[in-house]
Design an enzyme around this catalytic site. Sequence first.
Site, mmCIF file in Angstrom:
data_model
loop_
_atom_site.group_PDB
_atom_site.id
_atom_site.type_symbol
_atom_site.label_atom_id
_atom_site.label_comp_id
_atom_site.label_asym_id
_atom_site.label_seq_id
_atom_site.Cartn_x
_atom_site.Cartn_y
_atom_site.Cartn_z
ATOM 1 N N ASP A 10 -31.831 -81.836 85.578
ATOM 2 C CA ASP A 10 -32.919 -80.951 85.181
ATOM 3 C C ASP A 10 -34.100 -81.171 86.138
ATOM 4 O O ASP A 10 -34.121 -82.148 86.894
ATOM 5 C CB ASP A 10 -33.304 -81.266 83.735
ATOM 6 C CG ASP A 10 -34.461 -80.439 83.243
ATOM 7 O OD1 ASP A 10 -34.454 -79.219 83.460
ATOM 8 O OD2 ASP A 10 -35.400 -81.022 82.663
ATOM 9 N N ASP A 12 -38.167 -80.085 85.553
ATOM 10 C CA ASP A 12 -39.433 -80.457 84.930
ATOM 11 C C ASP A 12 -39.203 -81.484 83.821
ATOM 12 O O ASP A 12 -38.380 -81.295 82.924
ATOM 13 C CB ASP A 12 -40.113 -79.222 84.343
ATOM 14 C CG ASP A 12 -40.362 -78.145 85.397
ATOM 15 O OD1 ASP A 12 -40.050 -78.399 86.578
ATOM 16 O OD2 ASP A 12 -40.845 -77.057 85.029
#
Length: 368
Positions: A10, A12
């Site tokens: 991922d 953020d």
Amino acid sequence: MSRRKILFVDRDGTLIVEPPDFQIDAYEKLALLPGVIGALRRCVDAGYELVMVTNQDGLGTPGFPQDAFDGPHRLMLQLFQSQGVRFADVLIDRSFAHEGLDTRKPGTGLMRAYLADDGWSRADSAMVGDRDTDIAFAANLGVRGFKLDDDVDWNEIAHVLCAAPRRASVERVTRETRVRVRVDLDRRADPVVATGNGFFDHMLEQLGKHGGFALDLTCAGDTHIDEHHTVEDSALALGQALRQALGDKRGIARYGDAALDANDAPATTTIVLPMDETLARAALDLSGRPWFVFDGAYPRERVGDLATEMVPHFFRSLCETLGANLHLAVRGENAHHMVEACFKAVARALRAAIARDGTDLPSTKGAL
């Protein structure tokens, strides 16, 4: 030929700090998470291919312009590349949650090409994120999932992915004691020990500290009777945990020897240390065959709340479940020094024996 292994990541909150408004749309908002570069370098060196998979709500809309996103995103990739961390693919979903598109994690719509590709190993691949949806995405993809939180950081994840950690948890329950042990042979940490016997706790701490492995051991025992069952069952449980953590013992040194005086200094018969009269020697073979030989006599029956006769009994019990051949000898005048030197010497011998030493099985028999 082995298949590729992929680390899906991922963005953020995982690679970079996620701001309160959830949008990295300005350079001043860009900040890497602690430890992420070093951890990803380890993963790359271990053969992982990196693929970024991120939800960016409404990217390209007036509320989140593409131009505002591109600059910080490009700089982030350049920072990683400058440190040897390169992403083979970057997959971005731009939808909002209420749209319910399957391209949005935890959906796998973005992953159709990967799901149709048999050239990578699901079992050897993983996903790292900071939300429950990332873990659900990992499950939908058929790979392991790791969630960054207060208890799991990038260093821990890299350790699990790259070091093939040798860990074990054992619970031993009898009518007399309940012992719980956790060990990690590839991680150093302050030992956590609680048995109800203060001096014995201190000695077990020596095994973890000087053995160079993480040790967590608790025992609820019948210490109102005496310390015998607590000491014996702690040794049996610890030996079992160590043996499980070692697995098939492939790649270990197998043998270890150490000599220590009471102040931790390496000692031989030629070393003279003022004020320190004690010398302990330990030689260890993780042969799979339990045997224990002790040579020594303590000048008093107890040290603190531990009977000195329980010291050789502890090591004999440890050898029984660990499957170790241990020769231990001690001489001195101070019983406290003598017991402590025994535990430290065995710890250093164990440290040498469990050390990684290639990939071969250290036996001509083909098994240990």
